[in-house]
Design an enzyme around this catalytic site. Structure first.
Site, PDB file in Angstrom:
ATOM      1  CE1 TYR A 295      -4.279   1.796   0.674  1.00  0.00           C
ATOM      2  CE2 TYR A 295      -2.471   3.298   1.298  1.00  0.00           C
ATOM      3  CZ  TYR A 295      -4.070   3.000   0.884  1.00  0.00           C
ATOM      4  OH  TYR A 295      -4.897   4.113   0.947  1.00  0.00           O
TER       5      TYR A 295
ATOM      6  CD  GLN B 143     -11.676   2.354  -1.018  1.00  0.00           C
ATOM      7  OE1 GLN B 143     -11.905   2.263   0.333  1.00  0.00           O
ATOM      8  NE2 GLN B 143     -11.418   3.694  -1.691  1.00  0.00           N
TER       9      GLN B 143
ATOM     10  CG  ASN C  67      -6.291   6.739   5.733  1.00  0.00           C
ATOM     11  OD1 ASN C  67      -6.674   5.964   5.742  1.00  0.00           O
ATOM     12  ND2 ASN C  67      -6.979   7.694   4.699  1.00  0.00           N
TER      13      ASN C  67
ATOM     14  CB  SER D 227       6.626  10.045  11.172  1.00  0.00           C
ATOM     15  OG  SER D 227       8.201  10.251  10.983  1.00  0.00           O
TER      16      SER D 227
ATOM     17  CD  GLN E 163      10.873  11.872  10.399  1.00  0.00           C
ATOM     18  OE1 GLN E 163       9.920  11.014  10.589  1.00  0.00           O
ATOM     19  NE2 GLN E 163      11.906  12.092   9.434  1.00  0.00           N
TER      20      GLN E 163
ATOM     21  CG  HIS F  59       6.582  12.927   8.153  1.00  0.00           C
ATOM     22  ND1 HIS F  59       6.266  12.237   6.682  1.00  0.00           N
ATOM     23  CD2 HIS F  59       7.780  12.506   8.254  1.00  0.00           C
ATOM     24  CE1 HIS F  59       7.316  11.697   6.136  1.00  0.00           C
ATOM     25  NE2 HIS F  59       8.261  11.922   7.324  1.00  0.00           N
TER      26      HIS F  59
ATOM     27  CD  GLU G 205       9.287   6.250  12.321  1.00  0.00           C
ATOM     28  OE1 GLU G 205       8.887   5.648  10.877  1.00  0.00           O
ATOM     29  OE2 GLU G 205       8.739   7.289  12.785  1.00  0.00           O
ATOM     30  CG  HIS G 206      13.389   7.982  12.176  1.00  0.00           C
ATOM     31  ND1 HIS G 206      11.896   8.356  11.969  1.00  0.00           N
ATOM     32  CD2 HIS G 206      13.568   7.208  11.140  1.00  0.00           C
ATOM     33  CE1 HIS G 206      11.470   8.051  10.881  1.00  0.00           C
ATOM     34  NE2 HIS G 206      12.417   7.235  10.323  1.00  0.00           N
TER      35      HIS G 206
ATOM     36  CG  ASP H 189      12.742   9.277   6.007  1.00  0.00           C
ATOM     37  OD1 ASP H 189      12.620   8.366   6.445  1.00  0.00           O
ATOM     38  OD2 ASP H 189      12.376  10.310   6.296  1.00  0.00           O
TER      39      ASP H 189
ATOM     40  CD  GLU I 101       1.136 -33.153  26.124  1.00  0.00           C
ATOM     41  OE1 GLU I 101       0.883 -33.397  25.076  1.00  0.00           O
ATOM     42  OE2 GLU I 101       1.993 -32.274  26.471  1.00  0.00           O
TER      43      GLU I 101
ATOM     44  CG  HIS J 298      -0.341 -37.250  20.021  1.00  0.00           C
ATOM     45  ND1 HIS J 298      -1.920 -37.187  19.667  1.00  0.00           N
ATOM     46  CD2 HIS J 298       0.123 -36.089  19.572  1.00  0.00           C
ATOM     47  CE1 HIS J 298      -1.944 -35.800  19.385  1.00  0.00           C
ATOM     48  NE2 HIS J 298      -0.951 -35.477  19.117  1.00  0.00           N
TER      49      HIS J 298
END
Length: 430
Positions: free
Chosen positions: A130, A191, A214, A237, A259, A262, A327-328, A361, A415, A420
């Site tokens: 995506y 979708q 999003n 971010s 950052q 963003h 993250e960074h 990046d 068991e 088994h």
């Protein structure tokens, strides 16, 4: 930006409040996404076309209007200026080179009784990536998601990308061409995720979906997990800079902006060991913000979730960084390799004053799809390994069956699983 001091008695409370981000699912978004996913699963292409026309303002009549082939991607690449073509190819090559080194290989070993054990590595058959297409275009996301899959040996890489008002971005499509994407569907939102997860008459069902989006995309990925694999549900971010005062203040200021620009809920934090240096960075930010086209977003981000933290020394700064698990993480310090040894939790560590986060990046090589919202405590960057599977290999020899069968029999009876036990016992000589 908020000003925090580790010597304050309320520091831990203030830090927790700074990092707090509502990650709980939004019931209304979940309801909408559930309806969309169910509808796409039921009506396939027809539903996909309707939602795309409604949400993206397109006028597709058939699914063919939403499909791009490799010829289309190549044409987009050829329309670009030579310097952009070169930049895409170099970035893709560097990302490919790095991810080649992550490739897992199959292995086996043999016990003293001739039993052979091992692990077989195979790529996923088909993946979906995506790529956002709303506020901005992200060719780098195409490369970072598609190239590891390509390196892993995935046969089909299906990309979905929304095209609001039908506007297709040549750089994004060219990146898909360079990164070896098989086919592109110009659809987005929940979708698109549903189509990849369940398959439609035209969109093939994939094994895993990766890539950011999003809140609706995140909710859809969360919903279809289990039907398909996903990389992660990413949050806003983040960047954390640890600075010892030797890096020019303007550089650090711009790294924080990188950052913050963003979106309004991105997070930029600076930890320093000198108040005069923090003041110098603040002055640089005040001056440089005037030159930023996305000034409003940067100011909102820094005002909402940004902070400067005064630490007593770099050891304490590293401990705070491990708690934040960013993250960074930029180690803008002398001897960054030594200080990196103290970091246990970070998506990516950028070492030294010349290593701006933005290089990671786009073109350094490591993946920019990274864990956010403190999840670096237990998760890792996207990589080649995310597009490979491990199967255990077990080949028991006749001699090995005598030893292992007795052990399995004892445990199975323990068991109360008689079948088994007997399955193993049938292979015993005595």
């Amino acid at each position: 930006m908020k000003k925090l001091n580790t010597q304050s008695p309320d520091f831990q409370i203030e830090l927790k409040a700074l990092l707090a981000f509502e990650t709980a699912q939004n019931p209304e978004i979940d309801r909408i996404v559930a309806d969309i996913c169910a509808d796409v699963q039921k009506r396939g292409d027809v539903a996909l076309i309707e939602y795309t026309n409604r949400f993206d303002g397109t006028s597709a009549q058939t699914i063919a209007d939403l499909i791009l082939t490799q010829n289309d991607l190549q044409a987009a690449f050829e329309r670009l200026q030579p310097e952009i073509q070169t930049a895409l190819k170099i970035a893709a090559a560097r990302v490919e080179s790095y991810h080649q080194r992550q490739k897992m290989e199959s292995w086996t070993y043999e016990d003293e009784d001739g039993t052979r054990l091992g692990q077989q590595i195979t790529p996923l058959d088909r993946v979906g990536i995506y790529v956002p297409g709303g506020k901005a275009a992200y060719p780098s996301s195409v490369i970072m998601n598609a190239m590891p899959a390509h390196v892993a040996g995935v046969k089909e890489i299906i990309m979905v990308v929304p095209t609001p008002k039908g506007e297709r971005n040549d750089i994004v499509l060219a990146a898909a061409f360079v990164a070896g994407v098989t086919k592109v569907f110009t659809v987005g939102g929940a979708q698109a995720v549903a189509a990849l997860a369940y398959g439609t008459e035209s969109v093939p069902q994939v094994d895993k979906i990766t890539g950011p989006g999003n809140a609706f995309v995140a909710a859809a990925k969360r919903r279809v997990f289990g039907v398909v694999g996903i990389d992660m549900v990413a949050g806003p971010s983040e960047i954390l800079v640890i600075a010892d005062g030797t890096t020019p203040a303007d550089w650090v200021a711009m790294d924080l902006f990188s950052q913050a620009e963003h979106d309004e809920i991105a997070q930029a934090i600076l930890i320093g060991t000198s108040q005069p240096y923090l003041d110098e960075v603040q002055a640089a930010m005040n001056r440089l913000i005037e030159t930023m086209p996305r000034r409003d977003i940067i100011e909102a981000s820094l005002g909402n979730r940004g902070a400067m933290i005064l630490a007593k020394d770099l050891d304490e700064a590293c401990e705070i960084a491990n708690y934040i698990s960013p993250e960074h993480l930029e180690l803008s310090v002398e001897n960054p390799q030594e200080w990196a040894k103290k970091i246990r939790h970070a998506g990516a560590i950028f070492m030294g004053r010349y290593t701006s986060e933005s290089l990671g990046d786009y073109c350094a090589g490591p993946n920019h799809v990274l864990p956010t919202s403190r999840t670096a405590r237990f998760s890792s960057p996207l990589g080649t390994y995310d597009f490979q599977k491990r199967s255990s290999l077990i080949q028991v020899s006749e001699q090995g069956a005598q030893k292992l069968g007795k052990i399995a029999s004892v445990l199975a009876h323990g068991e109360s699983l008689t079948a088994h036990a007997r399955s193993a016992e049938f292979r015993l000589k005595d």
